[in-house]
Design an enzyme around this catalytic site. Structure first.
Site, short mmCIF file in Angstrom:
data_model
loop_
_atom_site.label_atom_id
_atom_site.label_comp_id
_atom_site.label_asym_id
_atom_site.label_seq_id
_atom_site.Cartn_x
_atom_site.Cartn_y
_atom_site.Cartn_z
N LYS A 201 -3.32 44.60 -69.97
CA LYS A 201 -3.41 43.80 -71.30
C LYS A 201 -2.79 44.60 -72.38
O LYS A 201 -1.94 43.96 -73.23
CB LYS A 201 -4.74 43.96 -71.80
CG LYS A 201 -5.91 43.16 -71.22
CD LYS A 201 -7.15 42.96 -72.04
CE LYS A 201 -8.31 43.09 -70.86
NZ LYS A 201 -8.77 44.57 -70.90
N LYS B 128 0.44 49.07 -62.95
CA LYS B 128 -0.62 47.90 -63.02
C LYS B 128 -0.34 46.91 -64.05
O LYS B 128 0.22 47.18 -65.22
CB LYS B 128 -1.87 48.57 -62.65
CG LYS B 128 -2.40 48.87 -63.92
CD LYS B 128 -4.09 49.04 -63.52
CE LYS B 128 -4.70 49.36 -65.19
NZ LYS B 128 -5.85 48.59 -65.40
N LYS C 183 -3.05 57.25 -69.64
CA LYS C 183 -3.06 56.60 -70.96
C LYS C 183 -2.65 57.57 -71.98
O LYS C 183 -2.01 57.18 -72.99
CB LYS C 183 -4.74 56.11 -71.20
CG LYS C 183 -4.82 55.01 -70.32
CD LYS C 183 -5.78 54.00 -70.85
CE LYS C 183 -6.28 52.84 -70.08
NZ LYS C 183 -6.99 51.80 -70.40
N1 AQP Z 1 -3.98 45.24 -62.89
C1 AQP Z 1 -5.01 45.06 -62.12
N2 AQP Z 1 -5.33 44.85 -61.04
C2 AQP Z 1 -6.63 44.59 -60.42
N3 AQP Z 1 -7.85 44.73 -61.50
C3 AQP Z 1 -7.45 45.40 -62.65
N4 AQP Z 1 -8.40 45.41 -63.81
C4 AQP Z 1 -7.68 45.66 -64.43
N5 AQP Z 1 -6.33 45.83 -64.42
C5 AQP Z 1 -6.21 45.27 -63.06
C6 AQP Z 1 -9.93 45.42 -63.46
O1 AQP Z 1 -10.29 44.48 -64.57
C7 AQP Z 1 -11.47 45.01 -64.95
C8 AQP Z 1 -11.36 45.11 -66.55
O2 AQP Z 1 -10.67 46.07 -66.91
P1 AQP Z 1 -10.86 46.51 -68.28
O3 AQP Z 1 -10.34 45.65 -69.31
O4 AQP Z 1 -11.83 47.04 -68.71
O5 AQP Z 1 -9.59 47.91 -68.65
P2 AQP Z 1 -8.40 48.19 -67.96
O6 AQP Z 1 -8.45 48.52 -66.24
O7 AQP Z 1 -7.86 49.19 -68.44
O8 AQP Z 1 -7.60 46.85 -68.07
P3 AQP Z 1 -6.28 46.68 -68.43
O9 AQP Z 1 -5.87 45.25 -68.50
O10 AQP Z 1 -5.25 47.67 -68.02
O11 AQP Z 1 -6.46 46.95 -70.13
P4 AQP Z 1 -5.95 47.94 -71.08
O12 AQP Z 1 -4.54 47.49 -71.14
O13 AQP Z 1 -6.59 47.68 -72.50
O14 AQP Z 1 -6.22 49.40 -70.56
C9 AQP Z 1 -11.74 46.35 -64.27
O15 AQP Z 1 -12.67 46.40 -63.08
C10 AQP Z 1 -10.41 46.97 -64.02
O16 AQP Z 1 -10.59 47.49 -62.90
#
Ligand code: AQP
Length: 332
Positions: free
Chosen positions: A197, A194, A111
């Site tokens: 969001k 991956k 990040k």
């Molecule tokens: N691509 C993914 N595949 C499987 N699981 C995923 N998770 C996130 N992306 C994937 C799981 O969703 C839960 C919530 O995630 P989060 O929103 O707390 O944070 P994150 O992992 O950082 O998700 P994003 O979508 O990538 O958000 P941003 O872009 O804001 O950083 C977690 O259990 C995560 O494992």
């Protein structure tokens, strides 16, 4: 009954990766666990955010979780900033965790990228707060996507050091629950990244609010290769985009990659992609409709979160009070 805790950040619209990697499992675990599910808005401000949209995104996400099947009556759904125990314990853990431990976190490296000197200190210490989120409830099982495994190992290291330093068998061991064939859903534009969001390309993900036409278009335009699908698993090696789409199909049908290849092996993406799009629309359209219905009454969703925060605090406050006593704070 074991206690579950898991969280999701209100950093945008939840997507298929969040659903298949986490939320779908959260729903299933409600049958035989005591569950606390949290919209982690404190984590959402570790990166740049818009103060005008954060509250709305928090409410939208809570509505989407209910629409996915989280039961806020039988279990606890709340937002993190409303329960102060998280921050109280998070600070203690920031003083327990070691710099070297946090320096090894790959998500921070991903990040922060090349901008390490300019990211917030909150992004660096984020795993300490995540450990506090879970341990403030003495939760023992945490369903997450594969990307969060390292943070949970760190949470266990923090818990053990706390127990050792303050001579108490106080915090339990946490077990990550990484479930299903889509524990990591990849971007539709790049099979090495991956689905996320915060990816600037909306084409990289299927949002849980996308309508049928948008889903079909995104799948149609998803990056693939010119080869037909193989009949055996080995044939997916070195083909991350194909593997990702097969994994999504497997997860949505509760089958395995091998089962999907047995059905579609030898066919090209021209045949597979429409089948996948149809399946996605079938599984996701009810969630989108239910989210819209719930958000037509924002007062209802806010009431759910208020009640959830009260019930969450009733569990966490005595645990964090005791942690503070063990650390040696004056309690008057
Ligand atoms: N691509 C993914 N595949 C499987 N699981 C995923 N998770 C996130 N992306 C994937 C799981 O969703 C839960 C919530 O995630 P989060 O929103 O707390 O944070 P994150 O992992 O950082 O998700 P994003 O979508 O990538 O958000 P941003 O872009 O804001 O950083 C977690 O259990 C995560 O494992």
């Amino acid at each position: 009954m074991q206690r579950i805790f898991s969280g999701i950040q209100p950093t945008g619209v939840p997507h298929l990766g969040n659903y298949l990697g986490a939320v779908r499992n959260w729903v299933a675990l409600q049958a035989d666990h005591e569950c606390l599910y949290c919209v982690v808005d404190l984590h959402a401000i570790t990166a740049d955010h818009d103060p005008k949209t954060l509250a709305g995104q928090t409410r939208d996400l809570a509505a989407a979780l209910i629409a996915c099947g989280i039961d806020p009556q039988k279990h606890v759904l709340f937002h993190q900033s409303a329960v102060h125990a998280h921050v109280r314990l998070g600070w203690i853990f920031t003083c327990v965790a070691r710099m070297g431990w946090l320096n090894r976190m790959t998500q921070f490296k991903d990040k922060a990228g090349k901008d390490r000197e300019n990211v917030s200190t909150g992004l660096f210490t984020y795993p300490n707060l995540m450990a506090a989120d879970i341990l403030a409830y003495h939760a023992t099982r945490v369903p997450v996507g594969d990307d969060q495994k390292q943070h949970l190992e760190l949470a266990n290291d923090i818990a053990q050091k706390f127990n050792h330093d303050f001579e108490a068998d106080f915090f339990p061991n946490i077990e990550p629950l990484i479930l299903g064939p889509a524990a990591r859903v990849m971007s539709l534009r790049d099979g090495a990244k991956k689905m996320s969001k915060s990816d600037t390309s909306d084409q990289s993900r299927i949002n849980l609010t996308d309508d049928a036409e948008t889903i079909a278009n995104k799948i149609k335009r998803a990056k693939t290769d010119p080869e037909p699908l193989p009949s055996e698993m080995e044939g997916l090696e070195g083909r991350p985009e194909a593997r990702n789409l097969v994994g999504i199909y497997a997860a949505l049908t509760d089958t395995t990659h091998a089962d999907v290849l047995a059905q579609f092996g030898g066919m090209g993406f021209g045949a597979f992609k429409p089948a996948l799009a149809e399946l996605l629309v079938e599984k996701l359209s009810l969630i989108a409709a239910e989210t819209r219905r719930l958000l037509a009454d924002p007062g209802y969703v806010d009431g759910v979160l208020r009640d959830g925060a009260r019930r969450a605090a009733a569990i966490a406050d005595p645990i964090v009070d005791e942690a503070e006593r063990l650390v040696g704070f004056l309690k008057v």
